[in-house]
Design a protein around this motif. Structure first.
Motif, PDB file in Angstrom:
ATOM      1  N   HIS A 143       0.897  -1.008   0.527  1.00 29.63           N
ATOM      2  CA  HIS A 143      -0.192   0.555   0.153  1.00 29.63           C
ATOM      3  C   HIS A 143       0.761   1.511   0.251  1.00 29.63           C
ATOM      4  N   LEU A 144       2.273   1.069   0.758  1.00 32.00           N
ATOM      5  CA  LEU A 144       3.148   2.486   0.630  1.00 32.00           C
ATOM      6  C   LEU A 144       3.735   2.467  -0.399  1.00 32.00           C
ATOM      7  N   TYR A 145       3.709   1.322  -1.228  1.00 25.84           N
ATOM      8  CA  TYR A 145       3.752   2.109  -3.241  1.00 25.84           C
ATOM      9  C   TYR A 145       3.270   2.302  -3.717  1.00 25.84           C
ATOM     10  N   GLY A 146       1.776   2.063  -3.723  1.00 27.12           N
ATOM     11  CA  GLY A 146       0.897   2.225  -4.658  1.00 27.12           C
ATOM     12  C   GLY A 146       0.294   0.836  -5.145  1.00 27.12           C
ATOM     13  N   VAL A 319       2.694 -11.985  33.384  1.00 25.80           N
ATOM     14  CA  VAL A 319       3.597 -11.475  32.141  1.00 25.80           C
ATOM     15  C   VAL A 319       4.616 -10.084  31.605  1.00 25.80           C
ATOM     16  N   GLU A 320       5.483 -10.950  31.178  1.00 26.03           N
ATOM     17  CA  GLU A 320       6.250  -9.596  30.978  1.00 26.03           C
ATOM     18  C   GLU A 320       6.147  -8.762  29.757  1.00 26.03           C
ATOM     19  N   ILE A 321       5.919  -6.732  29.716  1.00 26.96           N
ATOM     20  CA  ILE A 321       5.183  -6.268  28.296  1.00 26.96           C
ATOM     21  C   ILE A 321       7.235  -5.825  28.375  1.00 26.96           C
ATOM     22  N   VAL A 322       6.812  -6.304  26.742  1.00 27.19           N
ATOM     23  CA  VAL A 322       8.632  -6.077  25.957  1.00 27.19           C
ATOM     24  C   VAL A 322       8.217  -5.530  24.302  1.00 27.19           C
ATOM     25  N   ALA A 323       9.343  -4.613  23.845  1.00 29.95           N
ATOM     26  CA  ALA A 323       8.418  -4.006  22.859  1.00 29.95           C
ATOM     27  C   ALA A 323       9.946  -4.582  21.799  1.00 29.95           C
ATOM     28  N   PHE A 324       9.707  -4.885  20.123  1.00 28.62           N
ATOM     29  CA  PHE A 324      10.822  -5.007  19.665  1.00 28.62           C
ATOM     30  C   PHE A 324      10.648  -3.351  18.790  1.00 28.62           C
ATOM     31  N   ASP A 325      11.640  -3.692  17.673  1.00 31.92           N
ATOM     32  CA  ASP A 325      11.476  -2.382  16.268  1.00 31.92           C
ATOM     33  C   ASP A 325      10.986  -3.080  15.709  1.00 31.92           C
ATOM     34  N   SER A 326      10.001  -1.994  14.793  1.00 34.07           N
ATOM     35  CA  SER A 326       9.540  -1.760  14.030  1.00 34.07           C
ATOM     36  C   SER A 326       9.791  -2.305  12.620  1.00 34.07           C
ATOM     37  N   PRO A 327       9.614  -2.782  12.099  1.00 31.45           N
ATOM     38  CA  PRO A 327      10.476  -2.658  10.515  1.00 31.45           C
ATOM     39  C   PRO A 327      10.574  -1.797   9.860  1.00 31.45           C
ATOM     40  N   ALA A 328      11.670  -1.290   9.879  1.00 30.94           N
ATOM     41  CA  ALA A 328      12.432   0.524   8.571  1.00 30.94           C
ATOM     42  C   ALA A 328      10.539   0.410   7.958  1.00 30.94           C
ATOM     43  N   VAL A 329      10.236   0.058   7.333  1.00 34.69           N
ATOM     44  CA  VAL A 329       9.624   0.770   6.254  1.00 34.69           C
ATOM     45  C   VAL A 329       8.154   1.577   6.986  1.00 34.69           C
ATOM     46  N   TRP A 330       7.373   0.556   8.543  1.00 33.79           N
ATOM     47  CA  TRP A 330       6.743   1.181   8.631  1.00 33.79           C
ATOM     48  C   TRP A 330       6.900   2.468   9.299  1.00 33.79           C
ATOM     49  N   ILE A 331       8.808   3.047   9.997  1.00 32.00           N
ATOM     50  CA  ILE A 331       8.987   3.918  10.634  1.00 32.00           C
ATOM     51  C   ILE A 331       9.363   5.498   9.443  1.00 32.00           C
ATOM     52  N   ALA A 333       7.817   8.247   6.865  1.00 36.33           N
ATOM     53  CA  ALA A 333       6.367   9.272   6.747  1.00 36.33           C
ATOM     54  C   ALA A 333       5.441   8.491   6.102  1.00 36.33           C
ATOM     55  N   ASP A 334       4.834   7.710   5.089  1.00 37.55           N
ATOM     56  CA  ASP A 334       4.251   7.148   4.793  1.00 37.55           C
ATOM     57  C   ASP A 334       3.543   5.807   5.892  1.00 37.55           C
ATOM     58  N   GLY A 335       4.633   5.195   6.079  1.00 42.95           N
ATOM     59  CA  GLY A 335       4.817   4.612   6.995  1.00 42.95           C
ATOM     60  C   GLY A 335       3.559   4.364   8.312  1.00 42.95           C
ATOM     61  N   LEU A 336       4.288   5.928   9.274  1.00 45.47           N
ATOM     62  CA  LEU A 336       3.300   6.341   9.935  1.00 45.47           C
ATOM     63  C   LEU A 336       2.066   6.861  10.191  1.00 45.47           C
ATOM     64  N   LYS A 337       1.879   7.638   8.455  1.00 45.79           N
ATOM     65  CA  LYS A 337       0.617   8.183   8.672  1.00 45.79           C
ATOM     66  C   LYS A 337      -0.130   7.042   8.522  1.00 45.79           C
ATOM     67  N   ALA A 338       0.146   5.577   8.317  1.00 45.13           N
ATOM     68  CA  ALA A 338      -0.677   4.077   7.827  1.00 45.13           C
ATOM     69  C   ALA A 338      -0.958   3.669   8.887  1.00 45.13           C
ATOM     70  N   ASP A 347      -3.402  10.999  20.090  1.00 44.31           N
ATOM     71  CA  ASP A 347      -2.939  12.175  19.581  1.00 44.31           C
ATOM     72  C   ASP A 347      -1.666  12.310  20.551  1.00 44.31           C
ATOM     73  N   PHE A 348      -1.106  11.509  19.753  1.00 42.29           N
ATOM     74  CA  PHE A 348       0.339  11.509  20.022  1.00 42.29           C
ATOM     75  C   PHE A 348       0.702  10.915  19.317  1.00 42.29           C
ATOM     76  N   ASP A 349       2.697  11.831  18.968  1.00 47.07           N
ATOM     77  CA  ASP A 349       3.072  11.456  17.483  1.00 47.07           C
ATOM     78  C   ASP A 349       3.868   9.742  18.109  1.00 47.07           C
ATOM     79  N   PHE A 350       4.381   8.812  16.970  1.00 45.11           N
ATOM     80  CA  PHE A 350       5.752   7.558  17.226  1.00 45.11           C
ATOM     81  C   PHE A 350       7.380   8.194  17.835  1.00 45.11           C
ATOM     82  N   VAL A 351       7.211   8.018  18.600  1.00 43.82           N
ATOM     83  CA  VAL A 351       9.007   7.743  19.340  1.00 43.82           C
ATOM     84  C   VAL A 351       9.078   6.050  19.349  1.00 43.82           C
TER      85      VAL A 351
END
Length: 371
Positions: A143-146, A319-331, A333-338, A347-351
């Protein structure tokens, strides 16, 4: 796992790995694991092949289940859906499908395509279009590539089949979601059919073998599965606790809700809120996000290290709450919009989670992820 094939012995590891990288979504993989086990025992191991192992004009079939994971627990596939999707695409494109591909690498959708590949006698492409799981059909990398998601083929366990050709991928999501709701809340589908040459840009490579490596590490990790997980993929630990409340509702083809997790051990006195739409979206403490999509937020069982999909969160789980890095394509501008927080109404931005946790640059991950 052997160098190029998935055997019955590999399926538990694939299933466990898919719960870790799904970010809580994709559906419980156990049914897909059993179906793949039957298919491979009957027909032999499934070859796993990278993109470079195909000709550019070979046709690939990205596929999986669509709908509410809570429904998938009881409304299971009958096993023939993959054949119906494949035959529909072969009729539309006038040539054979050369490979099956999971459209997302999470939950049942990372495992069920193995069964469909076995029944078709086709290889499984070592890639997907998410690098994790997301809830909506425009949330795939093409979708990011049309690139169009249609023609999309949707079929239920009765093999009632609909082919969608839509003006864009947003309309594809709307129309398919309504059809899946009418089919009972879940169905199987093929999306974003394309050639190998076309897939080279959007495909996130190596995700099938990466999930197997993760599962093998956890299953062989002994008394410290978290250390084994960190050896495969760097992660940020957000906290440990007990699930003290879970609110979950199924509507419109999604599971939406939240879980409250009361801190234990070194995290005693902390209270975490996890919010999800099929997949985990945010972890919040004291009104502030600790991690958000598109980073991969996962609940791990503290005893086994297995990931817990959202429909299996229960009161009292440790439980353990953990997080892994996103695949690069999603960070991008188009990825974050999607798929960024604002795409889900926050109402906050991705960090990046590693940046939130340490104030430093995020950890980088190889294999098609951040590099």
């Amino acid at each position: 796992m052997t160098a190029t094939h998935i055997s019955p012995d590999d399926l538990p590891a694939l299933s466990v790995g898919c719960t870790v990288f799904a970010g809580g979504g994709g559906g419980d993989p156990r049914i897909g694991e059993l179906m793949a086990m039957v298919a491979i025992r009957e027909l032999g191991p499934v070859e796993v092949r990278p993109l470079d192992g195909f000709d550019d004009d070979d046709l690939i079939m990205p596929c999986g289940m669509i709908g509410a994971p809570t429904v998938m627990m009881e409304k299971i596939p009958n096993g023939a859906e993959g054949r119906v999707i494949r035959e529909s695409y072969e009729q539309q494109f006038g040539r054979p499908v050369a490979a099956v591909m999971p459209f997302e690498m999470g939950g049942i959708n990372g495992v069920l395509p193995v069964a469909w590949a076995a029944y078709a006698g086709l290889p499984l492409l070592d890639a997907d279009f998410m690098g994790r799981a997301f809830p909506e059909l425009q949330m795939l990398t093409p979708h990011l590539y049309g690139m169009p998601g249609s023609p999309a083929v949707i079929t239920d366990e009765r093999l009632q089949t609909i082919v969608f050709t839509t003006r864009d991928n947003i309309w594809l999501e709307k129309l398919v979601r309504n059809a899946v709701a009418a089919m009972g809340g879940s169905a199987c589908g093929g999306l974003y059919p394309m050639t190998v040459g076309q897939a080279r840009r959007p495909a996130i490579s190596g995700t099938v073998t990466r999930a197997i490596r993760m599962g093998e590490a956890i299953l062989g990790g002994g008394d410290d599965p978290l250390a084994a997980i960190a050896e495969v993929a760097p992660m940020v630990r957000l906290g440990q606790g007990k699930v003290i409340d879970i609110e979950r509702r199924t509507s419109g083809g999604f599971v939406r809700g939240s879980a409250l997790i009361d801190g234990l051990g070194d995290d005693k006195g902390r209270l975490f809120r996890l919010e999800f739409q099929n997949e985990n979206l945010v972890v919040i403490e004291d009104g502030e996000p600790l991690a958000t999509v598109p980073d991969i937020i996962t609940l791990l069982d503290v005893h086994t290290g297995h990931g817990i999909v959202t429909e299996m969160i229960r009161y009292g789980q440790r439980v353990e709450i953990v997080a892994f890095d996103s695949p690069a394509v999603w960070i991008t501008a188009d990825g974050l919009k999607a798929v960024g927080p604002r795409a889900f109404g926050y109402d906050f931005d991705f960090v990046p989670v590693a940046e939130r946790a340490s104030g430093s640059a995020p950890t980088r991950v190889a294999g098609g992820f951040r590099a």
